[in-house]
Write a protein that holds these residues in place. Structure first.
Motif, PDB file in Angstrom:
ATOM      1  N   GLY A   1       0.787  -1.229   0.000  1.00 55.52           N
ATOM      2  CA  GLY A   1       0.000   0.000   0.000  1.00 55.52           C
ATOM      3  C   GLY A   1       0.818   1.277   0.000  1.00 55.52           C
ATOM      4  N   LEU A   2       2.137   1.168  -0.021  1.00 57.13           N
ATOM      5  CA  LEU A   2       2.993   2.356   0.043  1.00 57.13           C
ATOM      6  C   LEU A   2       2.855   3.189  -1.236  1.00 57.13           C
ATOM      7  CD1 LEU A   2       5.132   3.615   1.943  1.00 57.13           C
ATOM      8  CD2 LEU A   2       6.869   2.468   0.556  1.00 57.13           C
ATOM      9  N   GLU A   3       2.668   4.506  -1.058  1.00 59.09           N
ATOM     10  CA  GLU A   3       2.540   5.433  -2.186  1.00 59.09           C
ATOM     11  C   GLU A   3       3.746   6.368  -2.222  1.00 59.09           C
ATOM     12  OE1 GLU A   3      -1.125   7.383  -1.433  1.00 59.09           O
ATOM     13  OE2 GLU A   3      -2.345   5.561  -1.652  1.00 59.09           O
ATOM     14  N   TRP A   4       4.036   6.926  -3.392  1.00 61.98           N
ATOM     15  CA  TRP A   4       5.209   7.791  -3.524  1.00 61.98           C
ATOM     16  C   TRP A   4       5.080   9.037  -2.662  1.00 61.98           C
ATOM     17  CZ3 TRP A   4       9.683   6.267  -4.832  1.00 61.98           C
ATOM     18  CH2 TRP A   4       9.854   5.241  -5.751  1.00 61.98           C
TER      19      TRP A   4
ATOM     20  N   ARG B   1      14.416   3.569  -8.352  1.00 64.15           N
ATOM     21  CA  ARG B   1      13.099   3.209  -8.880  1.00 64.15           C
ATOM     22  C   ARG B   1      12.482   4.390  -9.629  1.00 64.15           C
ATOM     23  NH1 ARG B   1      11.105  -1.627  -7.056  1.00 64.15           N
ATOM     24  NH2 ARG B   1       9.018  -1.055  -7.780  1.00 64.15           N
ATOM     25  N   VAL B   2      11.608   4.110 -10.546  1.00 69.85           N
ATOM     26  CA  VAL B   2      10.918   5.155 -11.299  1.00 69.85           C
ATOM     27  C   VAL B   2       9.827   5.755 -10.414  1.00 69.85           C
ATOM     28  CG1 VAL B   2       9.538   5.684 -13.333  1.00 69.85           C
ATOM     29  CG2 VAL B   2      11.381   3.983 -13.473  1.00 69.85           C
ATOM     30  N   HIS B   3       9.965   7.052 -10.115  1.00 72.65           N
ATOM     31  CA  HIS B   3       9.003   7.704  -9.230  1.00 72.65           C
ATOM     32  C   HIS B   3       7.715   8.021  -9.982  1.00 72.65           C
ATOM     33  CE1 HIS B   3      11.730   8.980  -5.733  1.00 72.65           C
ATOM     34  NE2 HIS B   3      12.340   8.020  -6.426  1.00 72.65           N
ATOM     35  N   GLY B   4       6.582   7.852  -9.293  1.00 75.19           N
ATOM     36  CA  GLY B   4       5.285   8.158  -9.879  1.00 75.19           C
ATOM     37  C   GLY B   4       4.680   9.388  -9.228  1.00 75.19           C
ATOM     38  N   GLN B   5       3.380   9.590  -9.442  1.00 78.16           N
ATOM     39  CA  GLN B   5       2.671  10.708  -8.852  1.00 78.16           C
ATOM     40  C   GLN B   5       2.442  10.462  -7.359  1.00 78.16           C
ATOM     41  OE1 GLN B   5       2.009  13.523 -10.601  1.00 78.16           O
ATOM     42  NE2 GLN B   5       3.151  12.494 -12.244  1.00 78.16           N
ATOM     43  N   HIS B   6       1.900  11.486  -6.686  1.00 81.96           N
ATOM     44  CA  HIS B   6       1.766  11.461  -5.232  1.00 81.96           C
ATOM     45  C   HIS B   6       1.054  10.199  -4.730  1.00 81.96           C
ATOM     46  CE1 HIS B   6       1.686  13.375  -1.261  1.00 81.96           C
ATOM     47  NE2 HIS B   6       0.469  12.844  -1.129  1.00 81.96           N
ATOM     48  N   HIS B   7      -0.055   9.832  -5.368  1.00 80.22           N
ATOM     49  CA  HIS B   7      -0.848   8.694  -4.897  1.00 80.22           C
ATOM     50  C   HIS B   7      -0.577   7.412  -5.683  1.00 80.22           C
ATOM     51  CE1 HIS B   7      -3.112  10.733  -1.846  1.00 80.22           C
ATOM     52  NE2 HIS B   7      -3.559  11.643  -2.698  1.00 80.22           N
ATOM     53  N   ASP B   8       0.470   7.409  -6.509  1.00 78.27           N
ATOM     54  CA  ASP B   8       0.824   6.191  -7.223  1.00 78.27           C
ATOM     55  C   ASP B   8       1.509   5.197  -6.277  1.00 78.27           C
ATOM     56  OD1 ASP B   8      -0.201   7.165  -9.528  1.00 78.27           O
ATOM     57  OD2 ASP B   8       1.730   7.741 -10.411  1.00 78.27           O
ATOM     58  N   LEU B   9       1.204   3.925  -6.457  1.00 76.70           N
ATOM     59  CA  LEU B   9       1.804   2.883  -5.622  1.00 76.70           C
ATOM     60  C   LEU B   9       3.276   2.704  -5.985  1.00 76.70           C
ATOM     61  CD1 LEU B   9      -1.089   0.272  -5.840  1.00 76.70           C
ATOM     62  CD2 LEU B   9      -0.485   1.640  -3.837  1.00 76.70           C
ATOM     63  N   VAL B  10       4.099   2.499  -4.961  1.00 79.21           N
ATOM     64  CA  VAL B  10       5.526   2.287  -5.179  1.00 79.21           C
ATOM     65  C   VAL B  10       5.777   0.882  -5.736  1.00 79.21           C
ATOM     66  CG1 VAL B  10       7.807   2.231  -4.093  1.00 79.21           C
ATOM     67  CG2 VAL B  10       6.101   3.893  -3.323  1.00 79.21           C
TER      68      VAL B  10
END
Length: 455
Positions: free
Chosen positions: A257-260, A304-313
């Motif tokens: 469940g971890l998000e960026w 790792r490729v970073h996503g948006q604020h609520h994107d899953l890691v």
């Protein structure tokens, strides 16, 4: 059709003769009786002589009806008598049916009820296939041999105790025994709801075994390094999750469940939220807590490729939240032989289910003290013992601060200071090991998360 009626020698009894059929050497006779009932003349048929009727029997039947009419006791007509007999036959039939139902109920065995009624209902109610299979396994392997052939009403607490003993002697864990007893309890409760069992279930008088499923296996630093190296070759993604679990104490569900937006690279802090927009509730307690990154974790996140604020890691292949760790983890653990010959599940290496996650502070202290002690091989020096005892209260303070993370007045600076002090003590513990045959402290790769896990 009109008949020729003949009077008998008994008043109120007459008969007609069959035109062709004989009874003996005379024509078959059909008898009827005539009498007064409530001021009205009544006539009722009895039957043929070939059916056993005679003038004398007809006269006796008529006298019975007249007597009943005079004293008001019993049927006053053949119609009433037939109704009474029919009611009696129906009552006897119902009593016989009830007797058979009660007999079947009394002889209903656990195995039969489980197979014919309980399990089909569980499947119809939508119980998961895994739970259904698990309950069926308990019934076949343990409950059935213990008392499955006995009627439900004859199963006593002693039978349940025998079941417990059998499972204990076979080395089954207390958790499995409790699960098996729970299945038996559910079966009795279901039978009771259906009216097939009366009274208190025998399971109510059986004490569940004390459960101790805490994991007592800790990876050494060498084993952890070997595991991470093998995972990096097999599955980089699983490697990163395992690294995060080993270094920061995150459980699988928290990693999934971890998000960026929870990863603060600048401060080196991971915020593990109790709830998430995409993932829902994630921490075991539902509370938000922080985790301090190690250098290895920072480097992993940076690559790792970073996503948006609520994107899953760590999303699954479809981009959604993962629900289980890839089987690559178990295959690597098997290849390394970490679980070879290990029968006790508590001793097996599995993805992070930290034994320090308990509500008993005294138990947490014992666990963290043991984990600190395991970091030093051989005999402890006096300095090492003092360092360990100094680090235990730090652990407790950090634990309390983790539980209040994000609340008004939370002192984040102190939290970081205590973390750093704890790390310093770890280094001193390693340095104090020199001269006692321990490994070179530089090769330990000691990090706070190996000892400090969220509870």
């Amino acid at each position: 059709m009109s008949y020729l009626w003949h009077s008998s020698k008994f008043k109120g009894v007459r008969f007609r003769e069959h035109p062709t059929r004989k009874h003996g050497i005379v024509a078959d006779r059909y008898f009827v009786i005539r009498f007064q009932l409530d001021g009205k003349r009544r006539e009722e048929a009895l039957g043929w002589a070939s059916q056993g009727w005679t003038e004398q029997k007809a006269a006796l039947e008529l006298e019975k009806l007249r007597t009943s009419g005079r004293i008001g006791d019993g049927p006053c007509s053949l119609r009433e008598k037939r109704k009474e007999q029919e009611a009696k036959r129906q009552a006897e039939a119902e009593a016989e049916t009830a007797r058979k139902v009660q007999e079947e109920r009394d002889n209903l065995t656990f195995n039969r009820f489980f197979a014919d009624t309980y399990m089909p209902q569980q499947k119809a109610d939508g119980k998961s296939a895994r739970s259904v299979a698990r309950e069926d396994e308990f019934a076949r392997l343990w409950i059935g041999p213990a008392f499955g052939s006995k009627p439900l009403r004859k199963i006593a607490p002693l039978d349940l105790e025998r079941l417990k003993k059998n499972m204990m002697n076979a080395g089954r864990a207390a958790r499995s025994i409790s699960y098996c007893l729970a299945v038996a309890r559910q079966v009795f409760n279901h039978a009771k709801r259906l009216g097939l069992y009366d009274g208190e279930a025998p399971t109510a008088k059986v004490k569940k075994p004390t459960e101790d499923n805490r994991r007592v296996r800790f990876l050494s630093h060498e084993e952890a390094d070997r595991l991470l190296e093998a995972l990096a070759l097999k599955s980089p993604n699983v490697h990163d999750m395992a690294l995060l679990s080993l270094h920061c104490g995150l459980r699988a569900g928290e990693i999934f469940g971890l998000e960026w937006g929870d990863v603060d690279m600048e401060r080196g802090v991971i915020t593990i939220r109790g709830t998430s927009v995409k993932a829902g509730t994630r921490t075991k307690s539902g509370k938000t807590r922080p985790a301090i990154m190690t250098d290895a974790v920072k480097e992993m996140f940076a690559q790792r490729v970073h996503g948006q604020h609520h994107d899953l890691v760590f999303p699954d292949r479809s981009g959604k939240k993962a629900v289980q760790v890839s089987d690559s983890f178990n295959r690597v653990v098997s290849a390394l032989g970490f679980n070879e010959g290990v029968e006790d599940d508590r001793q097996k290496v599995v993805f992070h289910k930290d034994p320090t996650r308990h509500d008993d502070p005294a138990l947490k202290v014992k666990i963290v003290r043991a984990k600190l002690r395991d970091m030093v091989s051989g005999r402890l020096s006096r300095v090492q013992k003092m360092l360990i005892e100094t680090m235990v209260p730090m652990y407790l303070e950090l634990l309390d601060m983790q539980n209040t993370y994000g609340t008004p007045g939370f002192d984040f600076d102190r939290y970081v200071r205590v973390q750093n002090l704890f790390r310093t003590n770890l280094g001193q513990l390693a340095n104090a090991a020199k001269g006692y045959g321990q490994k070179d402290p530089e090769s330990w790769g000691v990090n706070l998360s190996e000892v400090l896990k969220d509870a």
